[in-house]
Design a protein around this motif. Structure first.
Motif, PDB file in Angstrom:
ATOM      1  N   ASP A   1       0.740  -1.235  -0.014  1.00 50.10           N
ATOM      2  CA  ASP A   1      -0.196   0.020  -0.002  1.00 50.10           C
ATOM      3  C   ASP A   1       0.910   1.207   0.042  1.00 50.10           C
ATOM      4  O   ASP A   1       1.878   1.215   0.769  1.00 50.10           O
ATOM      5  CB  ASP A   1      -0.957  -0.231   1.333  1.00 50.10           C
ATOM      6  CG  ASP A   1      -1.848   1.066   0.982  1.00 50.10           C
ATOM      7  OD1 ASP A   1      -1.552   2.374   1.425  1.00 50.10           O
ATOM      8  OD2 ASP A   1      -3.280   0.667   1.119  1.00 50.10           O
TER       9      ASP A   1
ATOM     10  N   HIS B   1       6.060   1.966  -6.886  1.00 51.07           N
ATOM     11  CA  HIS B   1       5.236   2.214  -8.253  1.00 51.07           C
ATOM     12  C   HIS B   1       4.046   2.516  -8.114  1.00 51.07           C
ATOM     13  O   HIS B   1       3.602   3.562  -8.957  1.00 51.07           O
ATOM     14  CB  HIS B   1       5.328   0.705  -8.900  1.00 51.07           C
ATOM     15  CG  HIS B   1       6.696   0.327  -9.672  1.00 51.07           C
ATOM     16  ND1 HIS B   1       6.875  -0.713 -10.069  1.00 51.07           N
ATOM     17  CD2 HIS B   1       7.735   1.150  -9.806  1.00 51.07           C
ATOM     18  CE1 HIS B   1       8.099  -0.764 -10.669  1.00 51.07           C
ATOM     19  NE2 HIS B   1       8.708   0.398 -10.524  1.00 51.07           N
ATOM     20  N   ARG B   2       3.469   2.089  -7.073  1.00 47.83           N
ATOM     21  CA  ARG B   2       1.899   2.595  -6.899  1.00 47.83           C
ATOM     22  C   ARG B   2       1.969   4.176  -6.204  1.00 47.83           C
ATOM     23  O   ARG B   2       0.831   4.738  -6.460  1.00 47.83           O
ATOM     24  CB  ARG B   2       1.106   1.633  -5.800  1.00 47.83           C
ATOM     25  CG  ARG B   2       1.068   0.269  -6.179  1.00 47.83           C
ATOM     26  CD  ARG B   2       0.452  -0.513  -5.026  1.00 47.83           C
ATOM     27  NE  ARG B   2       0.301  -1.998  -5.631  1.00 47.83           N
ATOM     28  CZ  ARG B   2      -0.351  -2.755  -4.981  1.00 47.83           C
ATOM     29  NH1 ARG B   2      -0.717  -2.652  -3.785  1.00 47.83           N
ATOM     30  NH2 ARG B   2      -0.396  -4.124  -5.345  1.00 47.83           N
TER      31      ARG B   2
END
Length: 214
Positions: free
Chosen positions: A144, A176-177
């Motif tokens: 997350d 990356h998120r």
């Protein structure tokens, strides 16, 4: 520098904590009634490195039929003092210093509590960090990206100018998120690459060379 804003994982990236973690986990299993000769330290290490401590709990409580809460409590008691024996990986201090010398900043993102900060202080690495998130901040766990995005907001970091460095796919995935690049540090080639990092290295010196190449 290729990236001026550098986010770091703690366990297995900055500091070689796994030997102590594996030792504590094995001793905790014995304390829960598992015969020592049944325990394969390499299997424990692979479960932790390739996945997570949570995966190790899930796998070995089922395999040895022990209570997870009891195992976790004993493990935590045994693991805390072993943190004081850990050392930084070769090349870590040099890369941290290079980031700062180039006008960049380092940040820490760890699932550990603030004892990780104490260890960085003892290892004289705390001087290179501008901010951090620990378990005590109670953000969702990686992959997350919430904790990374919170650090970016707090310190006015453009994620596109940042990179997340870690030893597992979940570290790279979190980066990356959050809109960052990702670097996978995998000293023993144990990780099946599922996160498509921008670079994968076995030595911090190689990461520094890539970060500073013109």
């Amino acid at each position: 520098m290729r990236y001026q804003q550098v986010f770091w994982d703690f366990d297995g990236t900055l500091v070689d904590t796994y030997p102590g973690m594996v030792k504590a986990f094995g001793e905790a299993l014995v304390a829960c009634g598992v015969n020592d000769f049944e325990i394969d330290s390499e299997d424990i290490y692979r479960a932790m490195r390739q996945h997570s401590l949570g995966t190790a709990y899930q796998r070995f409580t089922a395999e040895y039929q022990v209570d997870r809460d009891r195992l976790s409590k004993i493990y935590e008691q045994l693991a805390v003092p072993l943190l004081n024996e850990t050392v930084a990986f070769p090349g870590v201090a040099e890369l941290l210093a290079t980031v700062v010398a180039s006008g960049g900043r380092n940040f820490l993102l760890t699932h550990r509590n603030r004892r990780a900060l104490d260890r960085l202080t003892t290892l004289h690495l705390d001087q290179y960090f501008s901010g951090y998130v620990t378990k005590d901040d109670d953000y969702p766990r990686k992959p997350d990206p919430t904790s990374l995005l919170a650090l970016c907001q707090q310190y006015s970091v453009d994620p596109h100018a940042a990179i997340m460095i870690g030893d597992r796919n979940l570290d790279v995935a979190a980066g990356h998120r959050a809109g960052m690049a990702g670097a996978l540090f995998d000293p023993e080639h144990l990780i099946v690459d599922e996160s498509q990092p921008e670079i994968r290295v076995t030595r911090m010196a190689d990461l520094q060379a890539w970060m500073t190449e013109k």
